[in-house]
Design a protein around this motif. Structure first.
Motif, mmCIF file in Angstrom:
data_model
loop_
_atom_site.group_PDB
_atom_site.id
_atom_site.type_symbol
_atom_site.label_atom_id
_atom_site.label_comp_id
_atom_site.label_asym_id
_atom_site.label_seq_id
_atom_site.Cartn_x
_atom_site.Cartn_y
_atom_site.Cartn_z
ATOM 1 N N ARG A 121 1.025 3.315 -21.102
ATOM 2 C CA ARG A 121 0.205 3.021 -21.840
ATOM 3 C C ARG A 121 -1.220 3.658 -21.934
ATOM 4 O O ARG A 121 -1.833 3.936 -22.474
ATOM 5 N N VAL A 122 -1.543 3.561 -20.538
ATOM 6 C CA VAL A 122 -2.613 3.727 -19.655
ATOM 7 C C VAL A 122 -3.156 4.625 -19.867
ATOM 8 O O VAL A 122 -3.006 5.815 -19.063
ATOM 9 N N VAL A 123 -4.559 5.006 -20.275
ATOM 10 C CA VAL A 123 -4.746 6.841 -20.782
ATOM 11 C C VAL A 123 -5.883 7.107 -20.054
ATOM 12 O O VAL A 123 -6.313 7.570 -19.600
ATOM 13 N N THR A 124 -7.426 5.471 -20.182
ATOM 14 C CA THR A 124 -8.303 5.333 -19.425
ATOM 15 C C THR A 124 -8.467 5.784 -18.267
ATOM 16 O O THR A 124 -7.697 4.524 -17.473
ATOM 17 N N THR A 125 -8.948 6.592 -17.526
ATOM 18 C CA THR A 125 -8.154 7.105 -16.005
ATOM 19 C C THR A 125 -10.122 6.966 -15.204
ATOM 20 O O THR A 125 -9.668 6.799 -13.982
ATOM 21 N N GLU A 126 -11.090 6.755 -16.069
ATOM 22 C CA GLU A 126 -12.199 6.918 -15.451
ATOM 23 C C GLU A 126 -13.230 5.067 -15.945
ATOM 24 O O GLU A 126 -12.617 4.365 -15.914
ATOM 25 N N TYR A 166 -12.918 -5.357 -13.584
ATOM 26 C CA TYR A 166 -11.651 -5.004 -13.422
ATOM 27 C C TYR A 166 -11.588 -3.665 -13.286
ATOM 28 O O TYR A 166 -11.968 -2.833 -13.265
ATOM 29 N N THR A 167 -10.173 -3.729 -12.173
ATOM 30 C CA THR A 167 -10.471 -2.662 -11.374
ATOM 31 C C THR A 167 -8.294 -2.260 -11.248
ATOM 32 O O THR A 167 -7.960 -3.522 -11.447
ATOM 33 N N LEU A 168 -8.203 -1.301 -11.983
ATOM 34 C CA LEU A 168 -6.816 -0.914 -12.635
ATOM 35 C C LEU A 168 -6.287 0.089 -11.253
ATOM 36 O O LEU A 168 -7.101 1.470 -11.603
ATOM 37 N N ALA A 169 -4.940 0.280 -10.384
ATOM 38 C CA ALA A 169 -4.807 1.623 -9.776
ATOM 39 C C ALA A 169 -3.258 1.799 -10.088
ATOM 40 O O ALA A 169 -2.724 0.793 -9.673
ATOM 41 N N TYR A 170 -2.977 3.168 -10.631
ATOM 42 C CA TYR A 170 -1.745 3.197 -11.171
ATOM 43 C C TYR A 170 -1.419 4.413 -11.716
ATOM 44 O O TYR A 170 -2.335 5.160 -12.053
ATOM 45 N N GLY A 171 -0.457 4.853 -11.010
ATOM 46 C CA GLY A 171 -0.283 6.404 -10.991
ATOM 47 C C GLY A 171 -1.204 7.323 -10.849
ATOM 48 O O GLY A 171 -1.634 8.382 -11.019
ATOM 49 N N GLY A 172 -1.517 7.616 -9.631
ATOM 50 C CA GLY A 172 -2.424 8.494 -9.037
ATOM 51 C C GLY A 172 -3.450 8.034 -9.531
ATOM 52 O O GLY A 172 -5.221 8.287 -8.905
ATOM 53 N N THR A 222 1.321 -1.374 -0.406
ATOM 54 C CA THR A 222 -0.147 -0.484 -0.253
ATOM 55 C C THR A 222 0.668 1.520 -0.136
ATOM 56 O O THR A 222 2.407 1.297 0.036
ATOM 57 N N GLY A 223 0.292 2.641 -0.192
ATOM 58 C CA GLY A 223 1.053 4.055 -0.420
ATOM 59 C C GLY A 223 2.203 3.884 -1.597
ATOM 60 O O GLY A 223 1.865 2.790 -2.577
ATOM 61 N N PRO A 224 3.202 4.465 -1.023
ATOM 62 C CA PRO A 224 3.462 5.024 -2.381
ATOM 63 C C PRO A 224 4.962 3.716 -2.628
ATOM 64 O O PRO A 224 5.506 3.797 -3.802
ATOM 65 N N ASP A 225 5.045 2.814 -1.896
ATOM 66 C CA ASP A 225 5.939 1.615 -2.811
ATOM 67 C C ASP A 225 5.271 0.316 -3.481
ATOM 68 O O ASP A 225 6.327 0.052 -4.408
ATOM 69 N N VAL A 226 3.738 1.070 -3.975
ATOM 70 C CA VAL A 226 3.206 0.135 -4.545
ATOM 71 C C VAL A 226 2.890 0.508 -6.050
ATOM 72 O O VAL A 226 2.542 1.811 -6.402
ATOM 73 N N LEU A 227 3.730 0.384 -7.424
ATOM 74 C CA LEU A 227 3.184 1.298 -8.745
ATOM 75 C C LEU A 227 2.158 0.620 -9.500
ATOM 76 O O LEU A 227 1.611 1.186 -9.506
ATOM 77 N N VAL A 228 1.218 -0.503 -8.549
ATOM 78 C CA VAL A 228 -0.042 -0.739 -10.090
ATOM 79 C C VAL A 228 -0.484 -2.259 -8.968
ATOM 80 O O VAL A 228 0.380 -3.083 -7.796
#
Length: 107
Positions: A57-62, A76-82, A5-11
């Motif tokens: 390449r992921v641009v769909t963030t909604e 599908y749930t993707l958490a990446y880049g805030g 969890t937190g800042p150590d996680v990439l995705v």
């Protein structure tokens, strides 16, 4: 040790649903440490490079409910880049990253 969890996680990636009620969860840390359905593993440098390239390449963030009214659909749930998004229909820009993350569940 990675806290996953937190800042150590990439995705973080989750796939749930389908006829069999699948529940998969993959969390990959910035160092390559991963937690895949409760099992710890480590990604190699090439795997991390490929995953980062795919994630870039992921641009769909909604999030979207499109495709959710189909019986036995996957979510599908993707958490990446805030960002954190949930979809029932897999956006094409997610495909390369999702393929890599789902491949970890078969290791």
């Amino acid at each position: 040790m990675l806290a996953f969890t937190g800042p150590d996680v990439l995705v973080t990636y989750e796939r749930t649903g389908g006829f069999a009620g699948i529940q998969e969860r993959v969390t990959v840390g910035r160092t390559g440490a991963a937690l895949v359905n409760g099992e710890r593993l480590t990604l190699g440098d090439d795997e991390m490079r490929g995953l980062r390239d795919a994630l870039d390449r992921v641009v769909t963030t909604e999030s979207s409910q499109e495709g959710c009214r189909v019986a036995d659909h996957f979510t599908y749930t993707l958490a990446y880049g805030g960002h954190r998004a949930t979809r029932c229909w897999l956006p094409s820009d997610w495909r390369a990253a999702v393929d890599r993350l789902e491949a970890l569940t078969r290791r």
